[in-house]
Design a protein around this motif. Sequence first.
Motif, mmCIF file in Angstrom:
data_model
loop_
_atom_site.group_PDB
_atom_site.id
_atom_site.type_symbol
_atom_site.label_atom_id
_atom_site.label_comp_id
_atom_site.label_asym_id
_atom_site.label_seq_id
_atom_site.Cartn_x
_atom_site.Cartn_y
_atom_site.Cartn_z
ATOM 1 N N ASP A 214 0.812 -1.217 0.000
ATOM 2 C CA ASP A 214 0.000 0.000 0.000
ATOM 3 C C ASP A 214 0.849 1.272 0.000
ATOM 4 O O ASP A 214 0.322 2.360 -0.196
ATOM 5 C CB ASP A 214 -0.936 0.036 1.224
ATOM 6 N N PHE A 215 2.155 1.139 0.254
ATOM 7 C CA PHE A 215 3.037 2.304 0.328
ATOM 8 C C PHE A 215 4.124 2.189 -0.736
ATOM 9 O O PHE A 215 4.898 1.244 -0.739
ATOM 10 C CB PHE A 215 3.683 2.399 1.712
ATOM 11 N N LYS A 216 4.175 3.172 -1.617
ATOM 12 C CA LYS A 216 5.198 3.199 -2.672
ATOM 13 C C LYS A 216 6.076 4.422 -2.429
ATOM 14 O O LYS A 216 5.573 5.548 -2.316
ATOM 15 C CB LYS A 216 4.518 3.287 -4.035
ATOM 16 N N GLY A 217 7.380 4.209 -2.318
ATOM 17 C CA GLY A 217 8.313 5.311 -2.075
ATOM 18 C C GLY A 217 8.199 6.376 -3.152
ATOM 19 O O GLY A 217 8.169 6.060 -4.339
ATOM 20 N N TYR A 218 8.114 7.646 -2.731
ATOM 21 C CA TYR A 218 7.931 8.745 -3.682
ATOM 22 C C TYR A 218 9.237 9.102 -4.393
ATOM 23 O O TYR A 218 9.253 9.329 -5.585
ATOM 24 C CB TYR A 218 7.378 9.979 -2.965
ATOM 25 N N ASP A 219 10.330 9.145 -3.632
ATOM 26 C CA ASP A 219 11.626 9.491 -4.228
ATOM 27 C C ASP A 219 12.577 8.305 -4.059
ATOM 28 O O ASP A 219 12.220 7.286 -3.471
ATOM 29 C CB ASP A 219 12.190 10.766 -3.584
ATOM 30 N N ALA A 220 13.798 8.440 -4.565
ATOM 31 C CA ALA A 220 14.757 7.326 -4.539
ATOM 32 C C ALA A 220 15.082 6.921 -3.106
ATOM 33 O O ALA A 220 15.124 5.727 -2.776
ATOM 34 C CB ALA A 220 16.029 7.716 -5.284
ATOM 35 N N GLU B 142 -1.981 13.434 -2.945
ATOM 36 C CA GLU B 142 -1.951 14.064 -4.277
ATOM 37 C C GLU B 142 -0.602 14.751 -4.446
ATOM 38 O O GLU B 142 -0.474 15.950 -4.235
ATOM 39 C CB GLU B 142 -3.084 15.088 -4.399
ATOM 40 N N PRO B 143 0.440 13.994 -4.788
ATOM 41 C CA PRO B 143 1.777 14.577 -4.835
ATOM 42 C C PRO B 143 1.908 15.675 -5.877
ATOM 43 O O PRO B 143 1.400 15.574 -6.982
ATOM 44 C CB PRO B 143 2.679 13.391 -5.160
ATOM 45 N N ALA B 144 2.553 16.747 -5.469
ATOM 46 C CA ALA B 144 2.869 17.853 -6.379
ATOM 47 C C ALA B 144 4.353 17.790 -6.682
ATOM 48 O O ALA B 144 5.062 16.917 -6.206
ATOM 49 C CB ALA B 144 2.505 19.181 -5.719
ATOM 50 N N LEU C 24 12.814 11.327 7.244
ATOM 51 C CA LEU C 24 11.414 11.385 6.816
ATOM 52 C C LEU C 24 11.227 10.620 5.512
ATOM 53 O O LEU C 24 11.786 10.987 4.480
ATOM 54 C CB LEU C 24 10.976 12.843 6.635
ATOM 55 N N LEU C 25 10.447 9.542 5.584
ATOM 56 C CA LEU C 25 10.116 8.800 4.378
ATOM 57 C C LEU C 25 8.917 9.460 3.711
ATOM 58 O O LEU C 25 8.032 9.973 4.400
ATOM 59 C CB LEU C 25 9.790 7.351 4.718
#
Length: 196
Positions: A56-62, A119-121, A135-136
């Motif tokens: 359910d959680f997908k990392g936003y950045d590397a 809603e990532p910007a 902070l993840l």
Amino acid sequence: MNNQLKKNRITILVIFAMSVIPFVIAWFLAENPNKVKLGTNNGELITPPVTTQASDFKGYDAFSADNIKELKGHWILINVIGQGVCEQACQDGLYKTQQITLMMGKDIARIRRLALLLEPANPPLPKPWQEDARLLKAVPSQTLKDTLHHSIHQSEPGGLLIMDPLGNLMMQYAAGYDPYKVRNDLSKLLRISQIG
């Protein structure tokens, strides 16, 4: 004789009151359950807890993608970021979770922080929070996003969710929460927890 009669009447009235008053109090509390706060927690328990999966959680950045496995087996402080831009209330929430982890002392290793971007910007967070190495940042699955909208009252930015080491969202705090009260709740949870 009159004195004895008065004493007997008073005794009968006291016994009658002692047997009726508990029923009156019980009836009042049954009709007005919001008048009594049960438990010693400061946050609002999520009942039933919302169960999540690692998928359910997908990392936003590397950085987050590489470290998303850190969510498993730890207590997670989740800042839900609903809008595309993290305004002041959202930033205050991120700052508070940072301070809460520092206040936890030796238990800091049992806690992780997560910014959940509904809603990532671009960029998702202001610069200081993008560079925060503890902070993840994650994007929820559509299933989790729908569950959050229907089950949890996170309508205003700056609120907080607590997830247990098994992946259950189990407590929430409204925006403007007191970080010391969260720390107290978290300390109790960590003290009695057999997991994480």
